[in-house]
Design a protein around this motif. Structure first.
Motif, short mmCIF file in Angstrom:
data_model
loop_
_atom_site.label_atom_id
_atom_site.label_comp_id
_atom_site.label_asym_id
_atom_site.label_seq_id
_atom_site.Cartn_x
_atom_site.Cartn_y
_atom_site.Cartn_z
N LEU A 5 41.46 39.41 46.00
CA LEU A 5 41.21 38.05 45.55
C LEU A 5 42.53 37.35 45.29
O LEU A 5 43.42 37.93 44.66
CB LEU A 5 40.38 38.04 44.26
N ARG A 6 42.65 36.14 45.75
CA ARG A 6 43.84 35.34 45.46
C ARG A 6 43.72 34.74 44.07
O ARG A 6 42.63 34.74 43.47
CB ARG A 6 44.00 34.25 46.52
N ARG A 7 44.82 34.21 43.54
CA ARG A 7 44.84 33.76 42.15
C ARG A 7 43.76 32.73 41.85
O ARG A 7 43.07 32.82 40.82
CB ARG A 7 46.20 33.19 41.79
N HIS A 8 43.57 31.76 42.71
CA HIS A 8 42.56 30.73 42.41
C HIS A 8 41.16 31.33 42.33
O HIS A 8 40.33 30.87 41.55
CB HIS A 8 42.62 29.58 43.43
N GLU A 11 40.98 33.08 38.94
CA GLU A 11 40.76 32.07 37.91
C GLU A 11 39.29 31.64 37.88
O GLU A 11 38.69 31.51 36.81
CB GLU A 11 41.64 30.84 38.17
N ARG A 12 38.70 31.45 39.04
CA ARG A 12 37.31 31.00 39.13
C ARG A 12 36.34 32.04 38.59
O ARG A 12 35.46 31.73 37.79
CB ARG A 12 36.95 30.65 40.57
N VAL A 13 36.51 33.30 38.98
CA VAL A 13 35.53 34.32 38.58
C VAL A 13 35.72 34.79 37.14
O VAL A 13 34.77 35.27 36.54
CB VAL A 13 35.50 35.54 39.55
N THR A 14 36.93 34.65 36.59
CA THR A 14 37.15 35.07 35.21
C THR A 14 37.05 33.93 34.22
O THR A 14 36.82 34.15 33.03
CB THR A 14 38.53 35.72 35.02
N GLY A 15 37.25 32.70 34.70
CA GLY A 15 37.27 31.55 33.80
C GLY A 15 38.58 31.41 33.05
O GLY A 15 38.69 30.60 32.14
N LEU A 16 39.58 32.20 33.42
CA LEU A 16 40.88 32.16 32.75
C LEU A 16 41.86 31.31 33.54
O LEU A 16 41.90 31.40 34.77
CB LEU A 16 41.46 33.57 32.62
N PRO A 17 42.69 30.53 32.84
CA PRO A 17 43.74 29.79 33.55
C PRO A 17 44.89 30.72 33.94
O PRO A 17 45.03 31.82 33.39
CB PRO A 17 44.20 28.75 32.53
N ARG A 18 45.72 30.25 34.85
CA ARG A 18 46.85 31.04 35.35
C ARG A 18 47.73 31.56 34.22
O ARG A 18 48.10 32.75 34.22
CB ARG A 18 47.67 30.19 36.31
N GLY A 42 47.76 38.98 44.98
CA GLY A 42 46.31 39.03 44.90
C GLY A 42 45.90 40.14 43.95
O GLY A 42 46.74 40.91 43.48
N TRP A 43 44.64 40.21 43.66
CA TRP A 43 44.10 41.24 42.78
C TRP A 43 42.96 41.94 43.51
O TRP A 43 42.19 41.30 44.23
CB TRP A 43 43.54 40.62 41.50
N LEU A 44 42.86 43.23 43.31
CA LEU A 44 41.75 43.97 43.90
C LEU A 44 40.45 43.53 43.21
O LEU A 44 40.38 43.51 41.97
CB LEU A 44 41.94 45.47 43.74
N GLU A 45 39.48 43.19 44.00
CA GLU A 45 38.20 42.74 43.46
C GLU A 45 37.60 43.79 42.53
O GLU A 45 37.06 43.45 41.48
CB GLU A 45 37.23 42.43 44.61
N ARG A 46 37.74 45.04 42.88
CA ARG A 46 37.17 46.10 42.03
C ARG A 46 37.86 46.15 40.66
O ARG A 46 37.23 46.46 39.66
CB ARG A 46 37.24 47.46 42.73
N ASP A 47 39.17 45.86 40.61
CA ASP A 47 39.88 45.84 39.33
C ASP A 47 39.39 44.70 38.45
O ASP A 47 39.22 44.86 37.24
CB ASP A 47 41.39 45.70 39.54
#
Length: 64
Positions: A5-8, A11-18, A42-47
């Motif tokens: 997952l890219r940063r945006h 941000e969308r799935v966690t609700g957290l800002p950068r 990016g971040w691993l979706e599983r993480d």
């Protein structure tokens, strides 16, 4: 195969800002990013899913 997952998206799935994401990475309370190129991460979706699940479990343990 693993989804990154890219940063945006994070941000969308966690609700957290950068700024909060990077502050929590520094604190050790959020998954570390994976460097994709010189200027992208990016971040691993599983993480991210595991982090979300841990937050849910902490909420449920507190409510019990």
């Amino acid at each position: 195969m693993q989804t990154i997952l890219r940063r945006h998206e994070v941000e969308r799935v966690t609700g957290l800002p950068r700024s909060t994401i990077y502050a929590r990475i520094k604190e050790g309370t959020f998954p570390k990013q994976v460097k994709l190129s010189a200027k992208s991460v990016g971040w691993l979706e599983r993480d991210i899913a595991a982090w979300q699940q841990a937050r849910i479990e902490a909420r449920d343990a507190f409510a019990a």
